[in-house]
Design a protein around this motif. Sequence first.
Motif, PDB file in Angstrom:
ATOM      1  N   ILE A 255       0.830  -1.210   0.000  1.00  0.00           N
ATOM      2  CA  ILE A 255       0.000   0.000   0.000  1.00  0.00           C
ATOM      3  C   ILE A 255       0.862   1.256   0.000  1.00  0.00           C
ATOM      4  O   ILE A 255       0.645   2.186  -0.790  1.00  0.00           O
ATOM      5  N   TYR A 366     -13.509   3.877   2.252  1.00  0.00           N
ATOM      6  CA  TYR A 366     -13.167   3.102   3.443  1.00  0.00           C
ATOM      7  C   TYR A 366     -14.401   2.773   4.288  1.00  0.00           C
ATOM      8  O   TYR A 366     -14.399   1.784   5.041  1.00  0.00           O
ATOM      9  N   THR A 400      -4.817 -10.964   2.701  1.00  0.00           N
ATOM     10  CA  THR A 400      -3.791 -10.064   2.174  1.00  0.00           C
ATOM     11  C   THR A 400      -3.512 -10.340   0.704  1.00  0.00           C
ATOM     12  O   THR A 400      -3.302  -9.403  -0.080  1.00  0.00           O
ATOM     13  N   SER A 403      -6.275  -8.839  -1.248  1.00  0.00           N
ATOM     14  CA  SER A 403      -6.115  -7.392  -1.253  1.00  0.00           C
ATOM     15  C   SER A 403      -5.001  -6.961  -2.196  1.00  0.00           C
ATOM     16  O   SER A 403      -5.147  -5.996  -2.956  1.00  0.00           O
ATOM     17  N   TYR A 427      -9.098  -2.933  -0.138  1.00  0.00           N
ATOM     18  CA  TYR A 427      -9.054  -3.254   1.294  1.00  0.00           C
ATOM     19  C   TYR A 427     -10.427  -3.727   1.776  1.00  0.00           C
ATOM     20  O   TYR A 427     -10.545  -4.738   2.493  1.00  0.00           O
ATOM     21  N   TYR A 431     -11.342  -7.662   3.084  1.00  0.00           N
ATOM     22  CA  TYR A 431     -11.771  -7.960   4.451  1.00  0.00           C
ATOM     23  C   TYR A 431     -13.170  -8.567   4.482  1.00  0.00           C
ATOM     24  O   TYR A 431     -13.482  -9.359   5.388  1.00  0.00           O
TER      25      TYR A 431
END
Length: 531
Positions: A255, A366, A400, A403, A427, A431
């Motif tokens: 990131i 987000y 991960t 992502s 992200y 998740y």
Amino acid sequence: MSRLLRASAIMAAGTMVSRVTGFVRTMVLAAAIGTELLGDAYNVAYAIPYSILDLLLLGVLSSVIVPMIVRAQQHDPDGGRAFEQRLLTLATVALIVVAVLAVLAAPLLIDLYTDWRPGSAQFETAVLLARLILPQLAFFGLGAVAGAILNTRERFAAAMWAPVLNNVVVIVVFLAYAGGKDLATVPTGQLVLLGLGTTAGIVAQAVVLVVALKRAGFRFRPRFDLRNARLGEMGKAGGWTIGYVIVTQLGFMLIINLASAAGTAVPNHGVSPYTYAFQLFQLPYGIIGVSVITAMLPKMSRAVADGRLDDLRTEFGAGVRLISSVMVPASLLLMVLGPAITVPIYAHGETTVADAVYIGNVLQVYGLALMPFAVFQLLLRVFYALGDTRTPVFVGAGTTAASAVLMLVANALLPPAYLVMGLAFAYACAYALGAAVAWTIAARRVGGLGGWSVGTALTRMYLAALPTAVLALAAVWVTQQVFGELAFVNSLIILAVGGGLGGLLYLAVAHKMRIPEVNSIVGMVAGRVGR
């Protein structure tokens, strides 16, 4: 539920003040150094110590050390005191060594985390700041271990209030900074002030925690008889946790590399917007989620130690519903009100309104991740309470990896001006997938996690929050039609109507729908106000 709510409320109060002062700190920082090259250099240097701590300690604290301290308190003849003293001795010595090595390796760390060219002004500034900030590793680690010991004694207040002093110290430092945002003109003395001032805040935080530990009856005596420190047990259990942290830190490194490249291509669209939006995204989880998790992990660990899986399931279900009663409306409000939140916070000094609006756009994306992230973190604690640190590594690795793939796709498809928003979307998707997989595995391990009842509760919470989202959307549209583009005053109007009245509307609707978690919170607050 009532005990969990009371313990969580004590911590949430401290965490709320900590987060509020934390945002004042971030506001002052953004106003002082902006979101361009200097802002990115500082935020990268500031992030590296926390990455190292995650790798070496913080993940192991919740998954391994807290359950081990609980077992030592229950089974050791001295109530676990000698084990705690050995643990604190080992952590202090080890982290001092790590801090020294990290300072020496600062250029390598900056090169690893960014795509900046060695020798460039931004690279060298980041190296200088990192060398001044990295010594905080020793103090932060010492405070973290002290906080873990306090938590097992159910002394939660100090760990939640100590960061307030840290924030106050750093706010004073940022207010004293007068170097501007231009790397070509900022004096070295002003950079030293930023770096050493940041470390001074962590030193103050550690001192508060150590003093609180002493007041709790803990008497520290250095113990180097490490044969009795259960390092083998800790290594066996913690090895998998460290593996999980390594995996997540590789994702974080990706990131920062991608965001730093975007910031180089388009100033004000790199590491700083990502960092500031992520801090705001973490606010609801940090206030409620961390408080609930901190209170429930020792209880779940004791339930497993006593063979009471029913109590573990009850504790988990209560935690999920309590967290969701706040996270559900918060996630919708973040998605609607992102820029209206960030303009009043960040559009000051060296940070323009346009810069703050972009941070808000990232925050809106987000908002999609808030619920999946919170549930994922709760599920990891189920595995940790079971003494299983292996499964989270594989679940975390898959999350991960998903992502990383999505981030690389975003990097290939999106222009630099939109890349950080794409990273936030990746992200959120990762998740959501990780939470679904973790839930399935954990439910099989403990004979079910009450998925139907949790799902029903979440559905009712989303229905209760829907009018709030509609009101917030209406506030944004009407205010922009009347006053035009976002600015400080009309952002406050949007927040007052969409956030303030919207929050009250959610509480009223949820109360009418008899959502017990919301009723418990309302009842507790009303009771305290009535005293």
